[in-house]
Design an enzyme around this catalytic site. Structure first.
Site: not given
Length: 414
Positions: A107, A210
């Protein structure tokens, strides 16, 4: 073959940076990063509370700064510094001076990995992560959303349950860990109807990262990224999107921007590590999450979670022992994932995914199937000539937006 990794949000703990301030040059480097981020990162990493560093706008710059500061400390007396970095030579070497064969970040850790691979300077990474964290925090405030970790259970059953409740598998981490994300109402319904054999653990995060809920943050980050200069990776650089090795800086930057609203496939990153023969993995602070996943998914490889400066010598020894002498990227996989553009039911044109089984070739924009949703049918197609590597769904499976459907290998002609 040695890979260096940087963890994502949630890895931070109160006071984790305190021992690093005793390393020559680290305080100066963190001070420079603080100015770029508009935050007192030294205070946040040493005396701030868990609640304060949980804030998305705080946690993300803190994580990237920590990884870069530790990388600079690991480089130690390495010659040179990061071009264009205000803190590049603070400790005799910059973050980009660490020797490794490959890099990957989970991430937000992708921004640190990009610096480690020489794609962009540390200063630009800190500017981008400041925008990213602030924009994702703002997007999270639009609607009550969240994330729940799903531990154990059959992966296909877990993904089907996630899709059934309109959620997104925002993190597929491997080793039996998937994170579902969506509205709080969807997560409550999911908790009342969990997949068999799985344990659910709500995560203390501000929103559904996300997923489509982060679309406003993508726009903000893309605008900021327009002013960033990038170069092609100097070492293998893996992408969270599908585990592929990215070969150009331009593609890497676009993937990092889009990843804000797309699932993180760390499981596929680890598949790539196994495929290319990684023998050792180093995780920068706040370390432990990625080495823990590797311990279960990549048994047999050497792992080191750098938590304190006392482990820097061990990291240097690991690098010396496992660093490959190969300088070509011919062995790297170039596969890509085709994902669902919306939630619904996947349908193969023939009713069978084995009609285009592994090894089959598909032509330009060939129809691979459709996702049948309330608003109609959405075509699933290959972006160009490609070879099918593996199907990740079967005809009739429920799928969620962003869920990987098939892995392909682009080919010149089909």
């Amino acid at each position: 073959m040695l890979i260096i990794t940087a963890p994502g949000q949630g890895a931070q703990t109160p006071g984790f940076l305190a021992p690093w301030l005793d390393v020559p040059g680290v305080a100066e480097r963190l001070g420079a990063y603080s100015e770029l981020a508009g935050l007192d990162l030294i205070r946040l990493g040493t005396t701030a509370s868990a609640d304060e560093i949980k804030d998305t706008a705080v946690a993300q710059p803190l994580l990237v700064a920590a990884a870069l500061a530790a990388a600079g400390a690991l480089a130690g007396s390495a010659a040179g510094s990061v071009p264009g970095s205000a803190a590049g030579s603070a400790a005799g070497g910059g973050p980009g001076d660490v020797h490794a064969d490959a890099a990957a970040g989970h991430s937000v850790g992708e921004l640190a990995a990009g610096v480690l691979a020489g794609v962009l300077g540390a200063d630009d990474a800190m500017r981008l992560v400041s925008v990213r964290g602030t924009a994702m925090a703002a997007a999270s405030a639009i609607e009550p959303t969240g994330m729940t970790a799903v531990l154990g259970g059959d992966q296909e059953d877990v993904l089907a349950a996630i899709a059934r409740h309109g959620l997104t598998p925002a993190n597929v981490n491997g080793a039996g860990q998937i994170v579902a994300a969506g509205t709080l109402a969807e997560l409550e319904a999911f908790a009342a109807d969990p997949p068999a054999g799985a344990r659910l653990r709500p995560l203390q995060v501000a929103g559904a990262f996300h997923t489509r809920h982060m679309a406003p943050a993508v726009a903000a980050l893309r605008e900021a990224a327009a002013d960033v200069s990038v170069t092609d990776p100097a070492i293998t650089l893996l992408s969270d999107a599908d585990g592929a090795a990215v070969t150009t800086g331009k593609e890497w930057l676009e993937r990092v921007v889009a990843q804000v609203a797309a699932p993180v496939r760390w499981d596929l990153c680890m598949k790539t590590m196994a495929h290319v023969g990684v023998t050792a993995l180093i995780e920068f602070p706040p370390a432990g999450t990625l080495t823990g996943l590797a311990r279960r998914a990549l048994p047999g490889i050497a792992q080191l979670a750098i938590k304190t400066p006392d482990q820097l010598d061990a990291a240097r020894d690991l690098i010396q022992e496992h660093l490959s002498e190969r300088d070509d990227h011919d062995h790297l996989p170039e596969w890509r994932l085709i994902v669902a553009s919306t939630s619904g039911t996947f349908r193969s044109p023939t009713g069978r995914t084995d009609s285009t089984a592994a090894g089959a070739m598909v032509a330009l924009t060939a129809e691979l199937g459709t996702v049948v949703a309330r608003g109609g049918e959405h075509l699933v197609s290959a972006p160009g000539p490609a070879e099918i590597i593996e199907w990740l769904v079967e005809d009739g499976d429920p799928v969620s937006e962003g869920q990987p459907l098939v892995r392909i290998l682009p080919r010149e002609g089909a």
